[in-house]
Design a protein around this motif. Structure first.
Motif, PDB file in Angstrom:
ATOM      1  N   LEU A 431      -5.716 -44.166 -21.784  1.00  0.00           N
ATOM      2  CA  LEU A 431      -7.167 -44.049 -21.888  1.00  0.00           C
ATOM      3  C   LEU A 431      -7.748 -45.219 -22.684  1.00  0.00           C
ATOM      4  CD1 LEU A 431      -7.450 -40.213 -22.588  1.00  0.00           C
ATOM      5  CD2 LEU A 431      -7.713 -41.414 -20.406  1.00  0.00           C
ATOM      6  N   ARG A 432      -7.089 -45.596 -23.750  1.00  0.00           N
ATOM      7  CA  ARG A 432      -7.554 -46.746 -24.526  1.00  0.00           C
ATOM      8  C   ARG A 432      -7.496 -48.026 -23.701  1.00  0.00           C
ATOM      9  NH1 ARG A 432      -5.301 -48.082 -30.078  1.00  0.00           N
ATOM     10  NH2 ARG A 432      -7.166 -49.394 -29.940  1.00  0.00           N
ATOM     11  N   ALA A 433      -6.430 -48.170 -22.914  1.00  0.00           N
ATOM     12  CA  ALA A 433      -6.306 -49.361 -22.073  1.00  0.00           C
ATOM     13  C   ALA A 433      -7.422 -49.417 -21.044  1.00  0.00           C
ATOM     14  CB  ALA A 433      -4.942 -49.381 -21.386  1.00  0.00           C
ATOM     15  N   ILE A 434      -7.791 -48.269 -20.485  1.00  0.00           N
ATOM     16  CA  ILE A 434      -8.841 -48.241 -19.471  1.00  0.00           C
ATOM     17  C   ILE A 434     -10.179 -48.657 -20.070  1.00  0.00           C
ATOM     18  CG2 ILE A 434     -10.199 -46.747 -17.956  1.00  0.00           C
ATOM     19  CD1 ILE A 434      -7.662 -45.068 -17.543  1.00  0.00           C
ATOM     20  N   VAL A 435     -10.577 -48.043 -21.179  1.00  0.00           N
ATOM     21  CA  VAL A 435     -11.929 -48.275 -21.693  1.00  0.00           C
ATOM     22  C   VAL A 435     -12.090 -49.661 -22.307  1.00  0.00           C
ATOM     23  CG1 VAL A 435     -12.301 -45.821 -22.053  1.00  0.00           C
ATOM     24  CG2 VAL A 435     -11.447 -47.207 -23.948  1.00  0.00           C
ATOM     25  N   SER A 436     -10.981 -50.377 -22.515  1.00  0.00           N
ATOM     26  CA  SER A 436     -11.076 -51.749 -23.017  1.00  0.00           C
ATOM     27  C   SER A 436     -10.723 -52.786 -21.960  1.00  0.00           C
ATOM     28  CB  SER A 436     -10.166 -51.927 -24.236  1.00  0.00           C
ATOM     29  OG  SER A 436      -8.812 -51.663 -23.902  1.00  0.00           O
ATOM     30  N   ASP A 437     -10.417 -52.347 -20.731  1.00  0.00           N
ATOM     31  CA  ASP A 437     -10.036 -53.269 -19.658  1.00  0.00           C
ATOM     32  C   ASP A 437     -11.233 -54.111 -19.234  1.00  0.00           C
ATOM     33  OD1 ASP A 437      -7.971 -53.899 -17.369  1.00  0.00           O
ATOM     34  OD2 ASP A 437      -9.896 -53.534 -16.378  1.00  0.00           O
ATOM     35  N   GLU A 438     -10.998 -55.378 -18.965  1.00  0.00           N
ATOM     36  CA  GLU A 438     -12.094 -56.288 -18.645  1.00  0.00           C
ATOM     37  C   GLU A 438     -12.817 -55.895 -17.364  1.00  0.00           C
ATOM     38  OE1 GLU A 438      -9.356 -59.743 -16.462  1.00  0.00           O
ATOM     39  OE2 GLU A 438     -10.233 -60.097 -18.435  1.00  0.00           O
ATOM     40  N   GLU A 439     -12.097 -55.382 -16.370  1.00  0.00           N
ATOM     41  CA  GLU A 439     -12.740 -54.969 -15.129  1.00  0.00           C
ATOM     42  C   GLU A 439     -13.617 -53.743 -15.374  1.00  0.00           C
ATOM     43  OE1 GLU A 439     -12.467 -56.335 -11.766  1.00  0.00           O
ATOM     44  OE2 GLU A 439     -11.972 -57.965 -13.139  1.00  0.00           O
ATOM     45  N   PHE A 440     -13.105 -52.792 -16.122  1.00  0.00           N
ATOM     46  CA  PHE A 440     -13.874 -51.590 -16.410  1.00  0.00           C
ATOM     47  C   PHE A 440     -15.087 -51.920 -17.277  1.00  0.00           C
ATOM     48  CE2 PHE A 440     -14.850 -47.800 -18.912  1.00  0.00           C
ATOM     49  CZ  PHE A 440     -15.015 -46.854 -17.907  1.00  0.00           C
ATOM     50  N   VAL A 441     -14.876 -52.718 -18.305  1.00  0.00           N
ATOM     51  CA  VAL A 441     -15.984 -53.088 -19.192  1.00  0.00           C
ATOM     52  C   VAL A 441     -17.072 -53.818 -18.421  1.00  0.00           C
ATOM     53  CG1 VAL A 441     -16.622 -54.522 -21.172  1.00  0.00           C
ATOM     54  CG2 VAL A 441     -14.567 -53.092 -21.275  1.00  0.00           C
ATOM     55  N   ALA A 442     -16.669 -54.627 -17.453  1.00  0.00           N
ATOM     56  CA  ALA A 442     -17.634 -55.402 -16.661  1.00  0.00           C
ATOM     57  C   ALA A 442     -18.263 -54.568 -15.546  1.00  0.00           C
ATOM     58  CB  ALA A 442     -16.952 -56.627 -16.064  1.00  0.00           C
ATOM     59  N   GLU A 443     -17.983 -53.269 -15.505  1.00  0.00           N
ATOM     60  CA  GLU A 443     -18.585 -52.339 -14.545  1.00  0.00           C
ATOM     61  C   GLU A 443     -18.119 -52.581 -13.117  1.00  0.00           C
ATOM     62  OE1 GLU A 443     -22.811 -52.588 -15.076  1.00  0.00           O
ATOM     63  OE2 GLU A 443     -22.727 -51.847 -17.145  1.00  0.00           O
ATOM     64  N   ARG A 444     -16.985 -53.252 -12.953  1.00  0.00           N
ATOM     65  CA  ARG A 444     -16.436 -53.469 -11.611  1.00  0.00           C
ATOM     66  C   ARG A 444     -15.429 -52.352 -11.324  1.00  0.00           C
ATOM     67  NH1 ARG A 444     -16.751 -58.957 -13.570  1.00  0.00           N
ATOM     68  NH2 ARG A 444     -14.579 -58.879 -14.279  1.00  0.00           N
ATOM     69  N   VAL A 445     -15.953 -51.167 -11.093  1.00  0.00           N
ATOM     70  CA  VAL A 445     -15.103 -49.989 -10.935  1.00  0.00           C
ATOM     71  C   VAL A 445     -15.078 -49.552  -9.476  1.00  0.00           C
ATOM     72  CG1 VAL A 445     -15.460 -49.179 -13.285  1.00  0.00           C
ATOM     73  CG2 VAL A 445     -17.029 -48.446 -11.497  1.00  0.00           C
ATOM     74  N   HIS A 446     -13.950 -48.955  -9.080  1.00  0.00           N
ATOM     75  CA  HIS A 446     -13.802 -48.351  -7.763  1.00  0.00           C
ATOM     76  C   HIS A 446     -12.608 -47.415  -7.805  1.00  0.00           C
ATOM     77  CE1 HIS A 446     -10.484 -51.167  -6.986  1.00  0.00           C
ATOM     78  NE2 HIS A 446     -11.277 -52.123  -7.427  1.00  0.00           N
ATOM     79  N   THR A 447     -12.414 -46.632  -6.757  1.00  0.00           N
ATOM     80  CA  THR A 447     -11.424 -45.560  -6.810  1.00  0.00           C
ATOM     81  C   THR A 447      -9.987 -46.055  -6.782  1.00  0.00           C
ATOM     82  OG1 THR A 447     -11.613 -45.284  -4.411  1.00  0.00           O
ATOM     83  CG2 THR A 447     -12.966 -43.850  -5.800  1.00  0.00           C
ATOM     84  N   ALA A 448      -9.763 -47.319  -6.432  1.00  0.00           N
ATOM     85  CA  ALA A 448      -8.399 -47.856  -6.409  1.00  0.00           C
ATOM     86  C   ALA A 448      -8.071 -48.653  -7.669  1.00  0.00           C
ATOM     87  CB  ALA A 448      -8.191 -48.735  -5.176  1.00  0.00           C
ATOM     88  N   LEU A 449      -9.018 -48.735  -8.611  1.00  0.00           N
ATOM     89  CA  LEU A 449      -8.806 -49.607  -9.769  1.00  0.00           C
ATOM     90  C   LEU A 449      -7.625 -49.150 -10.617  1.00  0.00           C
ATOM     91  CD1 LEU A 449      -9.820 -52.077 -11.317  1.00  0.00           C
ATOM     92  CD2 LEU A 449     -11.318 -50.559 -12.634  1.00  0.00           C
ATOM     93  N   LEU A 450      -7.477 -47.846 -10.828  1.00  0.00           N
ATOM     94  CA  LEU A 450      -6.370 -47.382 -11.657  1.00  0.00           C
ATOM     95  C   LEU A 450      -5.040 -47.775 -11.035  1.00  0.00           C
ATOM     96  CD1 LEU A 450      -6.056 -44.096 -13.587  1.00  0.00           C
ATOM     97  CD2 LEU A 450      -4.167 -44.816 -12.164  1.00  0.00           C
ATOM     98  N   GLY A 451      -4.906 -47.596  -9.730  1.00  0.00           N
ATOM     99  CA  GLY A 451      -3.667 -47.983  -9.070  1.00  0.00           C
ATOM    100  C   GLY A 451      -3.386 -49.467  -9.179  1.00  0.00           C
ATOM    101  N   GLU A 452      -4.440 -50.285  -9.080  1.00  0.00           N
ATOM    102  CA  GLU A 452      -4.270 -51.729  -9.165  1.00  0.00           C
ATOM    103  C   GLU A 452      -3.884 -52.173 -10.566  1.00  0.00           C
ATOM    104  OE1 GLU A 452      -7.679 -52.818  -5.795  1.00  0.00           O
ATOM    105  OE2 GLU A 452      -7.932 -53.434  -7.880  1.00  0.00           O
ATOM    106  N   ARG A 453      -4.400 -51.493 -11.587  1.00  0.00           N
ATOM    107  CA  ARG A 453      -4.230 -51.935 -12.969  1.00  0.00           C
ATOM    108  C   ARG A 453      -3.208 -51.092 -13.734  1.00  0.00           C
ATOM    109  NH1 ARG A 453      -5.949 -56.580 -14.413  1.00  0.00           N
ATOM    110  NH2 ARG A 453      -6.856 -55.946 -16.393  1.00  0.00           N
ATOM    111  N   LEU A 454      -2.537 -50.168 -13.046  1.00  0.00           N
ATOM    112  CA  LEU A 454      -1.680 -49.218 -13.757  1.00  0.00           C
ATOM    113  C   LEU A 454      -0.591 -49.913 -14.561  1.00  0.00           C
ATOM    114  CD1 LEU A 454      -0.986 -46.294 -14.343  1.00  0.00           C
ATOM    115  CD2 LEU A 454       0.438 -46.272 -12.295  1.00  0.00           C
ATOM    116  N   GLU A 455       0.025 -50.937 -13.997  1.00  0.00           N
ATOM    117  CA  GLU A 455       1.100 -51.617 -14.723  1.00  0.00           C
ATOM    118  C   GLU A 455       0.591 -52.199 -16.032  1.00  0.00           C
ATOM    119  OE1 GLU A 455       4.431 -55.166 -14.045  1.00  0.00           O
ATOM    120  OE2 GLU A 455       3.227 -54.440 -12.361  1.00  0.00           O
ATOM    121  N   ALA A 456      -0.595 -52.807 -15.987  1.00  0.00           N
ATOM    122  CA  ALA A 456      -1.167 -53.380 -17.211  1.00  0.00           C
ATOM    123  C   ALA A 456      -1.607 -52.290 -18.180  1.00  0.00           C
ATOM    124  CB  ALA A 456      -2.358 -54.274 -16.856  1.00  0.00           C
TER     125      ALA A 456
END
Length: 671
Positions: A431-456
């Motif tokens: 959860l901490r990784a998500i709310v500080s992720d550059e894509e999430f912070v920049a409001e570039r969200v979509h339903t596949a984002l977690l799958g794309e960024r899961l490793e990071a």
């Protein structure tokens, strides 16, 4: 006027409804299974009625028992919460037939929206844009899957009666279509008692945006803002926020108008949520597609309450009493973000976790406005709570409110960093990784984002040096605690040795990592050179202070019999002391497949003496509404089967032993 409410639910949503009832002066009644007898929500209620058993089918899904409980406890209304019986039209009818008030929409509205296929037909008639492929096309003799996928792209097979990601399959290869239709139908029949499925184009990078509605019996329908719920895993929401960020005003207006039309098309009464997929939502031409309507309160309703100041549960009760909605709903002020705190391990394929919650401490309070305190915690657990295999793994919802989105995100990350939740592994680092992720912070969200960024998002958040400092704090506090508890030698300095030739050493385990640290006595003080550049300032059984160069770090420590919990500047880590000598009885046979969590055995797929190949299913476990497959790590022979279908197993229990020849020791996999 309603005087006593039974909540036909459990956990945090039961506590949430009870809180509003107390504010309104309404008495509260809980129902509970055997496993939940000591749960916090039961103690929160004025009265409680036991439902014998643990399985939901024997307890929380038994509408007849719930109604009997309401009568026995003198309740005159039932609130269903979410899940369980909340969208069961027959239960709503039975509640009314029993002379009780149903705090929810009409049974007719529930039925109309309960079938996703019928709901799409109704929405199309009401002018609401839908996203669908006629399932009859797929069943026509001679239908061409290649042409279908070429026309629509990837397809999503979905259960008509379901939710939560069950009965849902993504099809990208035409050759897989028939098999996935069959598999989805089977899963839907098992989960919901209805094998009906439908198909729609799959938009992996669209956004999931929903609109809150509230309607009364006098014909007034409120549109109470929107929420973005695009951060999902396996079609289950993880992060939600309000208002939905980065939407153009034309798209937002389209969403609100479509939600109002959807509610009015079925004569909706009460709180509900209309869900949409939005493609290119930041553009004026963004495409809006109706997904479904949830005829109940949503898990994520707190973010809407945060930015509007409304109490949606109080409004549900008012509407159920026949009161009118006055005026217009307030416009949103500020921004709110909610994360779902689960007892699960994202790094090991989301394996659910069970056990006793040792500590549960998250800074939080009821909202007083966007300026602060700005944190709200809706939890179902407290220290000492048991997290069992029987129910959903969500522990709590953490909600942050700010004057704007960056403020809310920073406040939320700070609360998660300071949180102390121990005893079970949680997704807090994710959860901490998500709310500080550059894509999430920049409001570039979509339903596949977690799958794309899961490793990071699942890499360890602590570097090796930080981990060693936490381990050192665990060792020093444990040493001080042992001295304080010593009945005879308590006056001897900690780590004292007559011949101080070597320091004391301790080994601790966190997850799969083992860390050895050393320390020694210097008079009554403790010193250590176990971590380069780190000096011990002082240590007690509860607090350790370390000097890292010129920077002081303070660690709060809880030393238990089997674990040491350390909270410091980088969050909380729990450590398991590693004994110096291993009991031979604890050593399992080579090739053993172990249960990764307490669970029930759903299926044993092999027989003793059978040849197996790498990846072949050996045992299927079920825990917290999810199935977990244990497979053979390589080719071999089943030398021993230790379980049978229906058995209950504890974490670490031997399920089977595979003779791998020269392949090495087996490990269970949980894809």
């Amino acid at each position: 006027m309603i005087r006593s409410v039974l909540v036909a639910n459990r956990g945090e949503i039961a506590r949430r409804v009870f809180r509003t009832c107390r504010d309104l002066g309404i008495e509260t009644v809980a129902v509970h299974s055997d496993a939940d007898a000591e749960a916090p929500f039961v103690r929160d209620a004025d009265r409680a009625v036991a439902l014998a058993g643990n399985a939901p089918a024997d307890t929380y899904l038994r509408g007849d028992l719930v109604i009997e409980a309401a009568r026995a406890a003198g309740a005159d209304a039932i609130h269903p919460g979410y899940g369980f019986l909340s969208e069961n039209a027959d239960f709503a009818r039975d509640v009314a037939a029993a002379g009780l008030t149903w705090i929810g929409p009409t049974p007719e509205s529930i039925e109309a929206m309960g079938s996703k296929i019928r709901a799409k037909e109704l929405m199309a008639d009401a002018g609401v844009p839908i996203l669908s492929v006629d399932p009859a096309v797929l069943l026509e003799e001679g239908a061409n899957p290649d042409a279908l996928l070429e026309r629509h792209g990837p397809l999503l097979v979905k259960a008509s009666a379901g939710g939560g990601g069950r009965g849902m399959r993504v099809v990208e290869d035409p050759a897989d279509l028939a098999a996935e239709l069959t598999a989805a139908a089977a899963e839907a029949a098992s989960a919901f008692g209805d094998e009906t499925v439908f198909v729609e184009p799959y938009l992996p990078t669209a956004r999931h945006v929903e609109v809150q509605v509230m309607a009364d019996v006098h014909g007034t329908t409120w549109v109470v803002g929107d929420r973005d719920c695009s951060i999902q895993r396996r079609h289950q929401k993880v992060v939600e926020e309000a208002p939905a960020p980065n939407l153009s005003e034309p798209v937002r207006r389209t969403l609100h108008e479509a939600a109002r039309a959807a509610a009015e098309a079925v004569g909706y009464v009460g709180a509900g949520t209309v869900e949409f997929l939005v493609a290119d939502g930041h553009l004026d031409g963004g495409r809006v597609h109706f997904l479904e309507m949830n005829t109940r309160l949503q898990v994520e309703h707190p973010v809407t309450e945060a930015v509007t100041g409304l109490d949606l549960v109080a409004l549900q009760i008012a509407v159920a009493e026949g009161r009118a909605l006055e005026g217009e709903p307030p416009a949103p002020v500020g921004h709110a973000v909610e994360v779902r705190l689960y007892a699960e391990d994202p790094a090991t394929d989301w394996t659910p976790q069970t056990g006793t919650v040792r500590s549960f401490d998250i800074d939080g309070a009821r909202f007083t406005g966007p300026e602060g305190p700005g944190l709200r915690i809706d939890s179902g657990v407290e220290p000492g709570s048991e997290v069992s295999v029987h129910y959903d793994a969500m522990l709590a919802k953490v909600v942050a409110l700010g004057t704007d989105r960056p403020t809310a995100l920073r406040r939320l990350d700070g609360a998660l960093r300071r949180a102390r939740v121990t005893g079970v592994t949680t997704n807090i680092d994710l959860l901490r990784a998500i709310v500080s992720d550059e894509e999430f912070v920049a409001e570039r969200v979509h339903t596949a984002l977690l799958g794309e960024r899961l490793e990071a998002w699942t890499v360890p958040v602590h570097d090796d040096a930080a981990v060693r400092r936490y381990a050192l704090a665990a060792a020093l506090a444990s040493a001080r605690a042992a001295t304080a508890a010593a009945p005879v030698l308590g006056r001897i300095p900690t780590a004292f040795r007559n011949v101080p030739s070597q320091p004391r050493t301790r080994t601790f385990r966190h997850g799969d990592a083992e860390v050895e640290v050393s320390y020694a006595a210097a008079g009554r003080a403790l010193v250590s050179d176990a971590v380069e550049g780190v000096d011990v300032v002082d240590a007690t059984p509860d607090t350790v202070r370390l000097s890292v160069g010129s920077v002081m770090e303070t660690y709060d420590v809880r030393v238990g019999d089997d674990a040491v919990d350390v909270s410091g500047p980088h969050g909380t880590l729990s450590w398991e002391p590693v004994p110096d000598f291993v009991d031979p009885a604890d050593v399992v046979a080579e090739g053993s497949l172990l249960a990764p969590m307490p669970a029930s055995v759903a299926t044993v797929a092999v027989k003793q003496g059978q040849d197996v190949v790498a990846g072949q299913t050996v045992v299927v476990l079920e825990a917290m509404k999810m199935q977990h497959t244990i497979t053979a790590p390589s080719d071999g022979v089943v030398r021993e089967l230790a379980v049978t279908a229906g058995a209950q197993v504890e974490s670490g229990a031997v399920l089977a032993v595979i003779d791998l020849g020269d392949e090495g020791t087996a490990e269970g996999e949980t894809p």
